[in-house]
Write a protein that holds these residues in place. Sequence first.
Motif, PDB file in Angstrom:
ATOM      1  N   GLY A 126       0.789  -1.222   0.000  1.00 41.42           N
ATOM      2  CA  GLY A 126       0.000   0.000   0.000  1.00 41.42           C
ATOM      3  C   GLY A 126       0.821   1.271   0.000  1.00 41.42           C
ATOM      4  O   GLY A 126       0.274   2.360   0.189  1.00 41.42           O
ATOM      5  N   GLU A 127       2.128   1.164  -0.195  1.00 41.68           N
ATOM      6  CA  GLU A 127       3.026   2.317  -0.201  1.00 41.68           C
ATOM      7  C   GLU A 127       3.757   2.408  -1.539  1.00 41.68           C
ATOM      8  O   GLU A 127       3.777   1.451  -2.318  1.00 41.68           O
ATOM      9  CB  GLU A 127       4.052   2.206   0.928  1.00 41.68           C
ATOM     10  CG  GLU A 127       3.446   2.070   2.315  1.00 41.68           C
ATOM     11  CD  GLU A 127       2.786   3.328   2.827  1.00 41.68           C
ATOM     12  OE1 GLU A 127       2.950   4.397   2.204  1.00 41.68           O
ATOM     13  OE2 GLU A 127       2.098   3.252   3.872  1.00 41.68           O
ATOM     14  N   VAL A 128       4.370   3.566  -1.788  1.00 39.60           N
ATOM     15  CA  VAL A 128       5.138   3.784  -3.011  1.00 39.60           C
ATOM     16  C   VAL A 128       6.574   4.127  -2.632  1.00 39.60           C
ATOM     17  O   VAL A 128       6.814   4.956  -1.746  1.00 39.60           O
ATOM     18  CB  VAL A 128       4.535   4.933  -3.847  1.00 39.60           C
ATOM     19  CG1 VAL A 128       5.371   5.170  -5.111  1.00 39.60           C
ATOM     20  CG2 VAL A 128       3.087   4.624  -4.210  1.00 39.60           C
ATOM     21  N   LEU A 129       7.528   3.448  -3.271  1.00 40.98           N
ATOM     22  CA  LEU A 129       8.953   3.713  -3.069  1.00 40.98           C
ATOM     23  C   LEU A 129       9.628   3.737  -4.439  1.00 40.98           C
ATOM     24  O   LEU A 129       9.096   3.212  -5.416  1.00 40.98           O
ATOM     25  CB  LEU A 129       9.639   2.627  -2.245  1.00 40.98           C
ATOM     26  CG  LEU A 129       9.180   2.288  -0.852  1.00 40.98           C
ATOM     27  CD1 LEU A 129       8.091   1.232  -0.875  1.00 40.98           C
ATOM     28  CD2 LEU A 129      10.370   1.769  -0.018  1.00 40.98           C
ATOM     29  N   THR A 130      10.819   4.311  -4.499  1.00 39.42           N
ATOM     30  CA  THR A 130      11.637   4.076  -5.677  1.00 39.42           C
ATOM     31  C   THR A 130      12.199   2.660  -5.581  1.00 39.42           C
ATOM     32  O   THR A 130      12.344   2.111  -4.475  1.00 39.42           O
ATOM     33  CB  THR A 130      12.804   5.068  -5.775  1.00 39.42           C
ATOM     34  OG1 THR A 130      13.711   4.847  -4.676  1.00 39.42           O
ATOM     35  CG2 THR A 130      12.307   6.513  -5.764  1.00 39.42           C
TER      36      THR A 130
END
Length: 218
Positions: A126-130
Motif C-alpha cells: 500500500g506504499e510507493v517507493l523508488t
Amino acid sequence: MDLFVRSWAALRRAVAELPDEDFARPSGCAGWLVRDLVCHLVIDAQDVLITLVTPEESEPTRDAVTYWEVSGTPPTGDDPLDALIVRLAAAYEEPRLLKFHLDDVGSAAGRAAGLADPGLRVGTRGEVLTAGDYLSAYVLEWTLHHLDLVAHLPDAAQPPAEGLARSRAMLEKIAGTAFPASFSDRDALLVGTGRRVPADAEKAELGELAARLPFVLG
C-alpha cells in the motif's frame, strides 16, 4: 542496488551449502526451524519480483528507512502467517527441494534487481517507493535473515561485512541514534532488533537507548 545483489547472493549461497541435517535445526526466528526460514526466503524473493513489476506514478510515500513498520514486541511464532510458513516448509519434505526453489526464484529476483531502474516508482504494502529505496531496504532484510540462518550454525558462512555495516547504519537511522562504537555491526543488529538480550555491561554502554529496545522490524 549492487549491495542488494551481493547480500542476496551470499544468503542464497549460505543456504545452498548447508547439509541436510541443518534444515531441522532452530533458526534465529522464534518458532522457526532453518527450513521454515528458507521457505520464508522463497516468499521474500517472490515479493521482490512482484514489487519490481508493480510500477506506480504517484510520489513515493516511503524510503529505505521509513519502509519498515517498527514495534517493540518480538514475534513469538504464533502469528497465523508464521504458522502457515511452517506448514509450507514441511510440505517440501526434502531440503533439496527447498534449495532448488530458492535458487530458482531467488536467482530471478537477483537478476530483476540488477536490471531495475533505481528511480522507478514501485508499489508494495500500500506504499510507493523508488526501486532503489525498496532494494536498499531489503539489504537489511537479507542481512538480518542471514544472521537468523546461522544463529545456531557456527560453521555456516556469515553475512558480508559491507551488508552488516549498511544494515547497522539503517537501524541507527530507524532508532534515531548510534549504537556504541564498541558494538560490532553484528552485535548492534542482534541486540537492536531483539535477537539477543544485551549483557549487563552492554546495557550500561547503551545508556538510555537500552530502555527503547528492541526495534522489531516488519
